[in-house]
Design an enzyme around this catalytic site. Sequence first.
Site, short mmCIF file in Angstrom:
data_model
loop_
_atom_site.label_atom_id
_atom_site.label_comp_id
_atom_site.label_asym_id
_atom_site.label_seq_id
_atom_site.Cartn_x
_atom_site.Cartn_y
_atom_site.Cartn_z
N ASP A 111 47.34 34.48 11.31
CA ASP A 111 48.39 35.12 10.53
C ASP A 111 49.72 34.56 10.99
OD1 ASP A 111 46.70 36.77 9.02
OD2 ASP A 111 46.74 38.37 10.52
N ASP A 125 45.94 36.63 2.60
CA ASP A 125 46.21 38.06 2.48
C ASP A 125 47.07 38.37 1.25
OD1 ASP A 125 44.82 38.41 4.88
OD2 ASP A 125 46.65 38.38 6.09
#
Length: 167
Positions: A111, A125
């Site tokens: 991330d 995401d």
Amino acid sequence: MRFSLVGLAVVVLDQATKAWVKSALTPGETRLVFPGLLHVTHVYNTGAAFGLLQSQQLLLTAVSVAVLVYAWTKRRLISEQPSAIKLGITLGLAGAVGNTIDRIVRGAVLDFISVPLIPVFNVADVAITVGAIVLLAAILFQREEPAPQTEPTHQGDIELAGQDKKG
């Protein structure tokens, strides 16, 4: 075909941005993009969204693969859906592919997009979230198809305003 290209583009963009972050920043490093609004932060998530199911890589990978296989078996039904439904499904599946690649290759999801009040996330995401929103909107706001009009089979089936069939 165009939805396949959208899905492929999402996976390529997701993996390309993650490769850039991996090469440009060390784990834990943060770079300011817009003060108070956006940072690029190199972190690994061993769980699902919002840190749920930490260290459950095998379970998360198995669920993702099961969803992808199920979608593959239902591809004909999906292809018959309205464009918005197909787009929502495509985005969600492409995001699942991007994060599943990370789980298999890296052992965790990389991330890197950091904004205030939201856990760090990535392109996959975003695709999953936008896909879910598009899918929900398409379901909630779809136009109902008018019921087919049937012809009465005989004169007794016709009702006149203010009268019932019994006369």
